[in-house]
Design a protein around this motif. Structure first.
Motif, PDB file in Angstrom:
ATOM      1  N   LYS A   5       0.841  -1.200   0.000  1.00 30.61           N
ATOM      2  CA  LYS A   5       0.000   0.000   0.000  1.00 30.61           C
ATOM      3  C   LYS A   5       0.871   1.242   0.000  1.00 30.61           C
ATOM      4  O   LYS A   5       1.958   1.248   0.552  1.00 30.61           O
ATOM      5  CB  LYS A   5      -0.886   0.002   1.250  1.00 30.61           C
ATOM      6  CG  LYS A   5      -1.809   1.184   1.389  1.00 30.61           C
ATOM      7  CD  LYS A   5      -3.231   0.749   1.301  1.00 30.61           C
ATOM      8  CE  LYS A   5      -4.155   1.918   1.564  1.00 30.61           C
ATOM      9  NZ  LYS A   5      -5.293   1.911   0.720  1.00 30.61           N
ATOM     10  N   LYS A   6       0.353   2.299  -0.610  1.00 26.30           N
ATOM     11  CA  LYS A   6       0.928   3.634  -0.491  1.00 26.30           C
ATOM     12  C   LYS A   6      -0.039   4.458   0.347  1.00 26.30           C
ATOM     13  O   LYS A   6      -1.218   4.549   0.012  1.00 26.30           O
ATOM     14  CB  LYS A   6       1.120   4.287  -1.857  1.00 26.30           C
ATOM     15  CG  LYS A   6       2.250   3.706  -2.656  1.00 26.30           C
ATOM     16  CD  LYS A   6       2.495   4.502  -3.926  1.00 26.30           C
ATOM     17  CE  LYS A   6       3.659   3.890  -4.690  1.00 26.30           C
ATOM     18  NZ  LYS A   6       4.005   4.700  -5.861  1.00 26.30           N
ATOM     19  N   ASN A  44      -1.252   5.433  23.035  1.00 27.06           N
ATOM     20  CA  ASN A  44      -2.333   4.484  23.262  1.00 27.06           C
ATOM     21  C   ASN A  44      -2.571   3.611  22.030  1.00 27.06           C
ATOM     22  O   ASN A  44      -3.691   3.466  21.549  1.00 27.06           O
ATOM     23  CB  ASN A  44      -3.628   5.208  23.664  1.00 27.06           C
ATOM     24  CG  ASN A  44      -4.704   4.236  24.117  1.00 27.06           C
ATOM     25  OD1 ASN A  44      -4.416   3.141  24.596  1.00 27.06           O
ATOM     26  ND2 ASN A  44      -5.959   4.633  23.957  1.00 27.06           N
ATOM     27  N   ASP A  45      -1.471   3.045  21.496  1.00 26.16           N
ATOM     28  CA  ASP A  45      -1.621   2.214  20.305  1.00 26.16           C
ATOM     29  C   ASP A  45      -0.679   1.023  20.307  1.00 26.16           C
ATOM     30  O   ASP A  45       0.274   0.957  21.073  1.00 26.16           O
ATOM     31  CB  ASP A  45      -1.450   3.038  19.031  1.00 26.16           C
ATOM     32  CG  ASP A  45      -0.020   3.526  18.794  1.00 26.16           C
ATOM     33  OD1 ASP A  45       0.894   3.165  19.567  1.00 26.16           O
ATOM     34  OD2 ASP A  45       0.182   4.275  17.828  1.00 26.16           O
ATOM     35  N   PHE A  46      -1.008   0.076  19.431  1.00 31.89           N
ATOM     36  CA  PHE A  46      -0.179  -1.095  19.184  1.00 31.89           C
ATOM     37  C   PHE A  46       0.548  -0.897  17.861  1.00 31.89           C
ATOM     38  O   PHE A  46      -0.044  -0.396  16.899  1.00 31.89           O
ATOM     39  CB  PHE A  46      -1.031  -2.364  19.093  1.00 31.89           C
ATOM     40  CG  PHE A  46      -1.621  -2.792  20.403  1.00 31.89           C
ATOM     41  CD1 PHE A  46      -0.865  -3.513  21.315  1.00 31.89           C
ATOM     42  CD2 PHE A  46      -2.934  -2.474  20.723  1.00 31.89           C
ATOM     43  CE1 PHE A  46      -1.406  -3.918  22.527  1.00 31.89           C
ATOM     44  CE2 PHE A  46      -3.482  -2.884  21.927  1.00 31.89           C
ATOM     45  CZ  PHE A  46      -2.711  -3.602  22.839  1.00 31.89           C
ATOM     46  N   SER A  47       1.811  -1.301  17.824  1.00 33.43           N
ATOM     47  CA  SER A  47       2.587  -1.198  16.593  1.00 33.43           C
ATOM     48  C   SER A  47       3.503  -2.407  16.454  1.00 33.43           C
ATOM     49  O   SER A  47       3.799  -3.103  17.429  1.00 33.43           O
ATOM     50  CB  SER A  47       3.408   0.102  16.573  1.00 33.43           C
ATOM     51  OG  SER A  47       4.311   0.131  17.659  1.00 33.43           O
ATOM     52  N   GLN A 158      -2.012   4.938  11.385  1.00 34.71           N
ATOM     53  CA  GLN A 158      -2.663   4.615  10.108  1.00 34.71           C
ATOM     54  C   GLN A 158      -1.969   3.404   9.469  1.00 34.71           C
ATOM     55  O   GLN A 158      -2.629   2.444   9.068  1.00 34.71           O
ATOM     56  CB  GLN A 158      -2.618   5.826   9.175  1.00 34.71           C
ATOM     57  CG  GLN A 158      -3.291   5.608   7.848  1.00 34.71           C
ATOM     58  CD  GLN A 158      -3.148   6.798   6.904  1.00 34.71           C
ATOM     59  OE1 GLN A 158      -2.331   7.696   7.115  1.00 34.71           O
ATOM     60  NE2 GLN A 158      -3.929   6.794   5.851  1.00 34.71           N
ATOM     61  N   ARG A 159      -0.638   3.443   9.387  1.00 33.19           N
ATOM     62  CA  ARG A 159       0.121   2.330   8.807  1.00 33.19           C
ATOM     63  C   ARG A 159      -0.040   1.060   9.643  1.00 33.19           C
ATOM     64  O   ARG A 159      -0.284  -0.018   9.114  1.00 33.19           O
ATOM     65  CB  ARG A 159       1.600   2.705   8.716  1.00 33.19           C
ATOM     66  CG  ARG A 159       2.503   1.566   8.243  1.00 33.19           C
ATOM     67  CD  ARG A 159       3.980   1.846   8.440  1.00 33.19           C
ATOM     68  NE  ARG A 159       4.312   1.893   9.857  1.00 33.19           N
ATOM     69  CZ  ARG A 159       4.971   2.899  10.444  1.00 33.19           C
ATOM     70  NH1 ARG A 159       5.348   3.952   9.767  1.00 33.19           N
ATOM     71  NH2 ARG A 159       5.237   2.840  11.735  1.00 33.19           N
ATOM     72  N   GLU A 160       0.104   1.189  10.937  1.00 35.60           N
ATOM     73  CA  GLU A 160       0.065   0.020  11.818  1.00 35.60           C
ATOM     74  C   GLU A 160      -1.306  -0.660  11.785  1.00 35.60           C
ATOM     75  O   GLU A 160      -1.389  -1.885  11.730  1.00 35.60           O
ATOM     76  CB  GLU A 160       0.433   0.419  13.245  1.00 35.60           C
ATOM     77  CG  GLU A 160       1.821   1.019  13.366  1.00 35.60           C
ATOM     78  CD  GLU A 160       2.941   0.085  12.934  1.00 35.60           C
ATOM     79  OE1 GLU A 160       2.946  -1.086  13.364  1.00 35.60           O
ATOM     80  OE2 GLU A 160       3.817   0.528  12.172  1.00 35.60           O
TER      81      GLU A 160
END
Length: 175
Positions: A5-6, A44-47, A158-160
């Motif tokens: 994806k881009k 507050n995110d997962f990566s 957004q990417r993760e």
């Protein structure tokens, strides 16, 4: 390696100017339905574990280094490349307006036990820690952060989240 994806961050669409180009290697490590991710309290995110690869550093060497540092993984065995994501996003650091990041994802195996991490100071300050989490749980959590437009939301979510969705879809198709 296939282009998955881009992504263009909404805040980057109208920006022009100096662009930092960066390559990253990120690991996909799974045990049944659990995935090894990084949870960052600040955002507050997962990566996915991984990060920037130094100029002249091999992607696989960078991936192994990053997994060892961020998760305490040992004996990292790369099974295959999964693909890469290109993204353009604002860059809020000295002298640059934009960042063009290419994140290369690899399916990996590691030894069962995680050792102590060797996080960078900013990672520790951000409350980053490795966690084994259900893939669906991590995906739902990140989607919720994005839907609520949480004030602390980071630029990489957004990417993760896209990659968590991609992985979940691939696993569902294979089942």
């Amino acid at each position: 390696m296939r282009l998955i994806k881009k992504l263009v961050h909404p805040d980057a669409e109208a920006l022009t100017g100096a662009t930092l180009t960066r390559r990253a290697a990120r690991g996909i490590v799974m045990r049944e339905t659990l995935i090894l991710l990084l949870f960052t309290e600040r955002y507050n995110d997962f990566s996915f574990p991984g990060g920037g690869v130094a100029e002249g550093e091999d992607l696989i060497d960078g991936l192994r280094r990053e997994l060892e540092e961020e998760t305490g993984a040992s004996n990292v065995r790369v099974q295959r490349d999964y693909g890469y994501v290109e993204e353009l996003r604002p860059h809020r650091r000295s002298g640059f307006d934009l960042m063009h990041m290419t994140s290369h994802f690899f399916l990996c195996d590691i030894d069962p036990e995680l050792r102590a991490t060797r996080m960078e100071a900013y990672e520790t300050a951000n409350g980053m820690r490795p966690v084994w989490v259900e893939l669906d749980e991590a995906l739902a959590h990140n989607r919720g952060v994005m839907e609520r437009l949480e004030a602390t939301m980071g630029l990489s979510i957004q990417r993760e989240t896209f990659m968590l969705e991609e992985l979940a879809n691939d696993l569902a198709r294979a089942a």
